[in-house]
Design an enzyme around this catalytic site. Structure first.
Site, PDB file in Angstrom:
ATOM      1  N   GLY A  49      35.007  36.996  31.742  1.00 45.53           N
ATOM      2  CA  GLY A  49      33.837  37.666  32.288  1.00 45.53           C
ATOM      3  C   GLY A  49      34.258  38.813  33.184  1.00 45.53           C
ATOM      4  O   GLY A  49      35.358  38.788  33.761  1.00 45.53           O
ATOM      5  N   CYS A 103      39.789  34.705  39.252  1.00 44.65           N
ATOM      6  CA  CYS A 103      39.028  35.953  39.206  1.00 44.65           C
ATOM      7  C   CYS A 103      39.992  37.107  39.006  1.00 44.65           C
ATOM      8  O   CYS A 103      41.045  37.143  39.660  1.00 44.65           O
ATOM      9  CB  CYS A 103      38.261  36.122  40.514  1.00 44.65           C
ATOM     10  SG  CYS A 103      37.269  37.624  40.559  1.00 44.65           S
TER      11      CYS A 103
HETATM   12 NI    NI Z   1      35.431  37.216  39.302  1.00 48.16          NI
END
Ligand code: NI
Length: 180
Positions: A49, A103
Site C-alpha cells: 500500500g 511502513c
Molecule cells: Ni505506511
C-alpha cells in the site's frame, strides 16, 4: 511514469492532514501522473500500500495491491490494485487484533499495533465512481494504516507498547525470547 522518492518519518508532509481531491481533479494531468507514479513506486518498493503523502503529495489518495498467499503476516487474501480517493472508514464492531506493521516511510522497523478488524470503507475510485467495501482481519488493518497517512498519522503513534517497536531483522529474536 516515474518512480518517486518515498519520504521518511521526520518529513513534515507525513504529519499533515491531506486535502480531499475534487471530482474534477481526478481527470487532471496532476492526478493521472501522481497515480501512475504511485503504482510504479509501490511496485519498485515491493510494498502492499502507498498513500500520496508518502510521495510528498498532501492529497487524500491511496493505493493498495496485495498479492495474497503466504506472507510475513501468514496466509492473506489477495486484493488487485485498487485506488481510493477521499476514503472514509467506519468501524463495524469493537473486535481488535494485532499485527507487526511496517511502513515504507519507516524503513527497517516493525511495530505491533492492535486495530479494529471489521471495517467498512467508502471512497471514490480513480474515475470518481463510489466504491464501498467491507473488510476483515489483516485487510482491515492495511486500510486503516494507509488511511492514517492521509490524516498525518503513522503506525508508530499507535503502538500497543513502546517496547513493541523493533528492527525488522530482530523480529524473530524478539518473538523467540517472548516464547521462552
Ligand atoms: Ni505506511
Amino acid at each position: 511514469m516515474a518512480i518517486r522518492e518515498i519520504i521518511r518519518m521526520g518529513h513534515p508532509t507525513l504529519r499533515k492532514v491531506a486535502r480531499p481531491l475534487a471530482l474534477a481533479e481526478l481527470s487532471s494531468g496532476y492526478v493521472r501522473r501522481l497515480l501512475d507514479d504511485m503504482v510504479d513506486t509501490l511496485h519498485q518498493a515491493g510494498g502492499i500500500g502507498l498513500a500520496a503523502p508518502q510521495v510528498n503529495e498532501s492529497v487524500r489518495l491511496a493505493i493498495v495491491e496485495i498479492p495474497g498467499g503466504a506472507s510475513r503476516y501468514g496466509e492473506i487474501p489477495a486484493m488487485p490494485l485498487t485506488v481510493f480517493v477521499n476514503p472514509e472508514i467506519e468501524m463495524l464492531d469493537g473486535e481488535t487484533a494485532g499485527y507487526w506493521e511496517g511502513c515504507l516511510s519507516v524503513p527497517g522497523l516493525r511495530g505491533y499495533v492492535e486495530r479494529p478488524q471489521r471495517v467498512k470503507v467508502r471512497a471514490l475510485d480513480s474515475r470518481g465512481s463510489h466504491i464501498e467495501l467491507e473488510l476483515n482481519g489483516f485487510l482491515a488493518t492495511v486500510f486503516q494504516h494507509e488511511f492514517d497517512h492521509l490524516d498525518g498519522r503513522l503506525y508508530t503513534d499507535r503502538l500497543k507498547d513502546s517496547s513493541l517497536l523493533v528492527f525488522e531483522d530482530m523480529l524473530g529474536t524478539h518473538q523467540a525470547m517472548l516464547e521462552d
